[in-house]
Design an enzyme around this catalytic site. Sequence first.
Site, PDB file in Angstrom:
ATOM      1  CE1 TYR A   1     -15.423  23.632  -5.544  1.00 21.83           C
ATOM      2  CE2 TYR A   1     -15.055  25.625  -4.468  1.00 21.83           C
ATOM      3  CZ  TYR A   1     -15.562  24.552  -4.449  1.00 21.83           C
ATOM      4  OH  TYR A   1     -16.256  23.770  -3.495  1.00 21.83           O
ATOM      5  CG  ASP A   2     -14.075  31.053  -6.295  1.00 21.78           C
ATOM      6  OD1 ASP A   2     -13.829  29.834  -5.999  1.00 21.78           O
ATOM      7  OD2 ASP A   2     -13.506  32.011  -5.902  1.00 21.78           O
ATOM      8  CD  GLU A   3     -16.898  34.368 -11.380  1.00 22.90           C
ATOM      9  OE1 GLU A   3     -18.175  34.068 -11.081  1.00 22.90           O
ATOM     10  OE2 GLU A   3     -16.624  35.414 -11.737  1.00 22.90           O
TER      11      GLU A   3
ATOM     12  CB  VAL B   1      -5.678  23.876   5.876  1.00 16.88           C
ATOM     13  CG1 VAL B   1      -7.142  24.154   6.313  1.00 16.88           C
ATOM     14  CG2 VAL B   1      -4.643  24.239   6.716  1.00 16.88           C
ATOM     15  CB  VAL B   2      -8.413  19.691   8.235  1.00 14.43           C
ATOM     16  CG1 VAL B   2      -8.399  18.519   9.014  1.00 14.43           C
ATOM     17  CG2 VAL B   2      -8.994  20.897   8.776  1.00 14.43           C
TER      18      VAL B   2
ATOM     19  CG  ASN C   1      -1.646  19.662   2.931  1.00 17.72           C
ATOM     20  OD1 ASN C   1      -1.813  18.688   2.443  1.00 17.72           O
ATOM     21  ND2 ASN C   1      -1.315  20.547   2.380  1.00 17.72           N
ATOM     22  CG  PHE C   2      -2.064  21.854   8.989  1.00 20.30           C
ATOM     23  CD1 PHE C   2      -1.327  22.327   7.996  1.00 20.30           C
ATOM     24  CD2 PHE C   2      -2.495  23.160   9.707  1.00 20.30           C
ATOM     25  CE1 PHE C   2      -0.963  23.460   7.525  1.00 20.30           C
ATOM     26  CE2 PHE C   2      -2.139  24.276   9.294  1.00 20.30           C
ATOM     27  CZ  PHE C   2      -1.533  24.606   8.106  1.00 20.30           C
TER      28      PHE C   2
ATOM     29  NE  ARG D   1     -10.125  29.521   3.939  1.00 15.98           N
ATOM     30  CZ  ARG D   1      -9.186  30.529   3.506  1.00 15.98           C
ATOM     31  NH1 ARG D   1      -9.254  31.711   4.424  1.00 15.98           N
ATOM     32  NH2 ARG D   1      -8.629  30.585   2.415  1.00 15.98           N
TER      33      ARG D   1
ATOM     34  NE  ARG E   1     -14.156  30.802   2.726  1.00 16.80           N
ATOM     35  CZ  ARG E   1     -13.425  30.006   1.864  1.00 16.80           C
ATOM     36  NH1 ARG E   1     -12.901  28.858   2.342  1.00 16.80           N
ATOM     37  NH2 ARG E   1     -13.257  30.404   0.893  1.00 16.80           N
TER      38      ARG E   1
HETATM   39  P1  NAD Z   1     -14.568  15.511  -2.866  1.00 15.58           P
HETATM   40  O1  NAD Z   1     -13.575  16.067  -4.013  1.00 15.58           O
HETATM   41  O2  NAD Z   1     -14.038  14.541  -1.831  1.00 15.58           O
HETATM   42  O3  NAD Z   1     -15.696  14.770  -3.508  1.00 15.58           O
HETATM   43  C1  NAD Z   1     -16.203  15.389  -4.791  1.00 15.58           C
HETATM   44  C2  NAD Z   1     -16.779  14.041  -5.640  1.00 15.58           C
HETATM   45  O4  NAD Z   1     -17.505  14.469  -6.876  1.00 15.58           O
HETATM   46  C3  NAD Z   1     -15.612  12.973  -5.804  1.00 15.58           C
HETATM   47  O5  NAD Z   1     -16.347  11.608  -5.322  1.00 15.58           O
HETATM   48  C4  NAD Z   1     -15.284  13.170  -6.973  1.00 15.58           C
HETATM   49  O6  NAD Z   1     -15.009  11.940  -7.905  1.00 15.58           O
HETATM   50  C5  NAD Z   1     -16.780  13.402  -7.782  1.00 15.58           C
HETATM   51  N1  NAD Z   1     -16.693  14.301  -9.050  1.00 15.58           N
HETATM   52  C6  NAD Z   1     -16.091  15.271  -9.602  1.00 15.58           C
HETATM   53  N2  NAD Z   1     -16.313  15.438 -10.843  1.00 15.58           N
HETATM   54  C7  NAD Z   1     -17.185  14.839 -11.116  1.00 15.58           C
HETATM   55  C8  NAD Z   1     -18.136  14.474 -12.266  1.00 15.58           C
HETATM   56  N3  NAD Z   1     -17.879  15.403 -13.415  1.00 15.58           N
HETATM   57  N4  NAD Z   1     -18.902  13.452 -12.620  1.00 15.58           N
HETATM   58  C9  NAD Z   1     -19.270  12.515 -11.333  1.00 15.58           C
HETATM   59  N5  NAD Z   1     -18.613  12.808 -10.389  1.00 15.58           N
HETATM   60  C10 NAD Z   1     -17.798  13.877 -10.084  1.00 15.58           C
HETATM   61  O7  NAD Z   1     -15.029  16.893  -2.107  1.00 15.58           O
HETATM   62  P2  NAD Z   1     -16.020  17.046  -1.059  1.00 15.58           P
HETATM   63  O8  NAD Z   1     -15.312  18.008   0.024  1.00 15.58           O
HETATM   64  O9  NAD Z   1     -16.876  15.659  -0.557  1.00 15.58           O
HETATM   65  O10 NAD Z   1     -17.027  18.114  -1.535  1.00 15.58           O
HETATM   66  C11 NAD Z   1     -18.376  17.637  -2.110  1.00 15.58           C
HETATM   67  C12 NAD Z   1     -19.131  18.793  -2.643  1.00 15.58           C
HETATM   68  O11 NAD Z   1     -19.272  19.975  -1.450  1.00 15.58           O
HETATM   69  C13 NAD Z   1     -18.535  19.581  -3.596  1.00 15.58           C
HETATM   70  O12 NAD Z   1     -19.677  19.995  -4.469  1.00 15.58           O
HETATM   71  C14 NAD Z   1     -17.892  20.557  -3.028  1.00 15.58           C
HETATM   72  O13 NAD Z   1     -17.773  21.781  -3.920  1.00 15.58           O
HETATM   73  C15 NAD Z   1     -18.780  20.973  -2.052  1.00 15.58           C
HETATM   74  N6  NAD Z   1     -18.066  21.697  -0.798  1.00 15.58           N
HETATM   75  C16 NAD Z   1     -17.258  21.152  -0.156  1.00 15.58           C
HETATM   76  C17 NAD Z   1     -16.709  21.940   0.876  1.00 15.58           C
HETATM   77  C18 NAD Z   1     -15.804  21.067   2.106  1.00 15.58           C
HETATM   78  O14 NAD Z   1     -15.282  21.904   2.967  1.00 15.58           O
HETATM   79  N7  NAD Z   1     -15.656  19.749   2.009  1.00 15.58           N
HETATM   80  C19 NAD Z   1     -16.733  23.039   1.306  1.00 15.58           C
HETATM   81  C20 NAD Z   1     -17.759  23.741   0.280  1.00 15.58           C
HETATM   82  C21 NAD Z   1     -18.520  23.318  -0.644  1.00 15.58           C
HETATM   83  N1  UDP Z   2      -3.166  26.339   3.990  1.00 12.70           N
HETATM   84  C1  UDP Z   2      -2.073  25.996   4.584  1.00 12.70           C
HETATM   85  N2  UDP Z   2      -1.248  24.999   4.386  1.00 12.70           N
HETATM   86  C2  UDP Z   2      -1.538  24.012   3.699  1.00 12.70           C
HETATM   87  C3  UDP Z   2      -2.723  24.101   3.162  1.00 12.70           C
HETATM   88  C4  UDP Z   2      -3.570  25.297   3.286  1.00 12.70           C
HETATM   89  O1  UDP Z   2      -1.668  27.362   5.299  1.00 12.70           O
HETATM   90  O2  UDP Z   2      -0.825  23.143   3.725  1.00 12.70           O
HETATM   91  C5  UDP Z   2      -3.811  27.586   4.006  1.00 12.70           C
HETATM   92  C6  UDP Z   2      -4.685  28.063   2.681  1.00 12.70           C
HETATM   93  O3  UDP Z   2      -3.502  28.823   1.929  1.00 12.70           O
HETATM   94  C7  UDP Z   2      -5.791  28.668   3.196  1.00 12.70           C
HETATM   95  C8  UDP Z   2      -6.251  27.775   4.207  1.00 12.70           C
HETATM   96  O4  UDP Z   2      -5.282  26.992   4.644  1.00 12.70           O
HETATM   97  O5  UDP Z   2      -5.630  30.000   3.599  1.00 12.70           O
HETATM   98  C9  UDP Z   2      -7.352  26.723   4.008  1.00 12.70           C
HETATM   99  O6  UDP Z   2      -7.114  26.289   2.729  1.00 12.70           O
HETATM  100  P1  UDP Z   2      -7.771  24.881   2.075  1.00 12.70           P
HETATM  101  O7  UDP Z   2      -7.411  24.473   0.848  1.00 12.70           O
HETATM  102  O8  UDP Z   2      -8.250  24.100   2.940  1.00 12.70           O
HETATM  103  O9  UDP Z   2      -9.266  25.685   1.689  1.00 12.70           O
HETATM  104  P2  UDP Z   2      -9.813  26.932   1.072  1.00 12.70           P
HETATM  105  O10 UDP Z   2      -8.527  27.916   0.885  1.00 12.70           O
HETATM  106  O11 UDP Z   2     -10.617  26.596  -0.089  1.00 12.70           O
HETATM  107  O12 UDP Z   2     -10.684  27.597   2.238  1.00 12.70           O
END
Ligand code: NAD
Ligand code: UDP
Length: 325
Positions: A148-150, A190-191, A193-194, A214, A280
């Site tokens: 994801y990150d890279e 996390v949100v 889940n909790f 976070r 973060r």
């Molecule tokens: P999400 O998983 O709910 O939505 C992602 C959508 O992309 C899904 O509808 C999934 O079916 C679709 N998808 C995945 N792979 C695909 C592919 N190969 N072709 C077409 N569609 C595909 O996630 P989200 O929280 O809505 O995130 C949306 C975007 O925002 C993502 O790119 C994510 O990396 C970025 N983002 C979200 C957060 C967050 O906290 N929600 C934080 C940082 C970045």
């Molecule tokens: N986390 C947790 N319990 C859970 C799910 C997540 O303590 O049931 C923690 C997780 O280890 C991280 C933080 O909550 O430190 C945020 O996790 P999330 O997966 O929501 O997002 P990200 O790690 O990608 O910021």
Amino acid sequence: MSVVSKRILVTGGAGFLGSHLCERLLAAGHDVLCVDNYFTGRRSNLAHLIGNPRFEVMRHDVTFPLYVEVDEIYNLACPASPVHYQHDPVQTTKTSVHGAINMLGLAKRLRAKILQASTSEVYGDPAVHPQTEAYWGNVNPIGFRSCYDEGKRCAETLFFDYHRQHRLRIKVARIFNTYGPRMHPQDGRVVSNFIMQALSGAPITIYGDGSQTRSFCYVDDLVEGLIRLMESPDDVTGPVNIGNPVEMSIRDLAEAVIEMTGSRSTLVKAPLPADDPIQRRPDITLARSLLGWEPRVALRDGLERTIAYFAVLRKELEMAEGSPA
Ligand code: NAD
Ligand code: UDP
């Protein structure tokens, strides 16, 4: 104020953020084409938009080329929760990298403006706090989060190379943890889940000692930030942090959710996942000055709306399974 109607493509439009973005763009009078392969997205996220003559949905995987005609592209397609993006890590990298290449190619042919949903994960486990856009990050290139990150870092590279090489109009948003209605109830974030654990009285799973932090942004604020970035002048390319700078520990979040749901859930500890960032928080100085944007929804208000959503969803799931509420 009258709005010039545009044809806008939202990839990942059936997901959590994408569905809210489609809704907002339609409400502003635009034609919206949602493209999604439904890996983590759900049709139910879009049910209320189906029937709107300005809205169209296409099942498509962005790792394959796409031929459509639009004026703007929001590239959100990519699973965002660690559980989902680690399920098929090769596909995750392909989605970010091939997906970016395909959508940038489309934007180049159409001379369309394109926005990338990047992430705070490009900062990895940050050694600089809070994170400014000038920080290059501290990312493990070979760990479980690397797909994801890279992938997202490479997508940013591609965006800036298309901008420099082909003069494409690009916008890169670095999104920090966002929450709200339509998060997937089982995506492990996390949100969600909790809240699901608290509503069912199950133990709340704290990974590690819960002292990791976070900063949580409500979805409406986030969507407003994305739209402002897209509509900003062409010389504003980003990257721009979009997130809420109010930082809290995961333990404090658990306690807030328990209190607000009135739950009797207890806290249980579980192992901290590998490379889980310790802290973060976005520095949003740039978003404030370039976009006049900052979050408006306080955590308690956002959590209240999110809890209400999951309470209804839980009842629906139970009824579908035929078990008593
Ligand atoms: P999400 O998983 O709910 O939505 C992602 C959508 O992309 C899904 O509808 C999934 O079916 C679709 N998808 C995945 N792979 C695909 C592919 N190969 N072709 C077409 N569609 C595909 O996630 P989200 O929280 O809505 O995130 C949306 C975007 O925002 C993502 O790119 C994510 O990396 C970025 N983002 C979200 C957060 C967050 O906290 N929600 C934080 C940082 C970045
Ligand atoms: N986390 C947790 N319990 C859970 C799910 C997540 O303590 O049931 C923690 C997780 O280890 C991280 C933080 O909550 O430190 C945020 O996790 P999330 O997966 O929501 O997002 P990200 O790690 O990608 O910021």
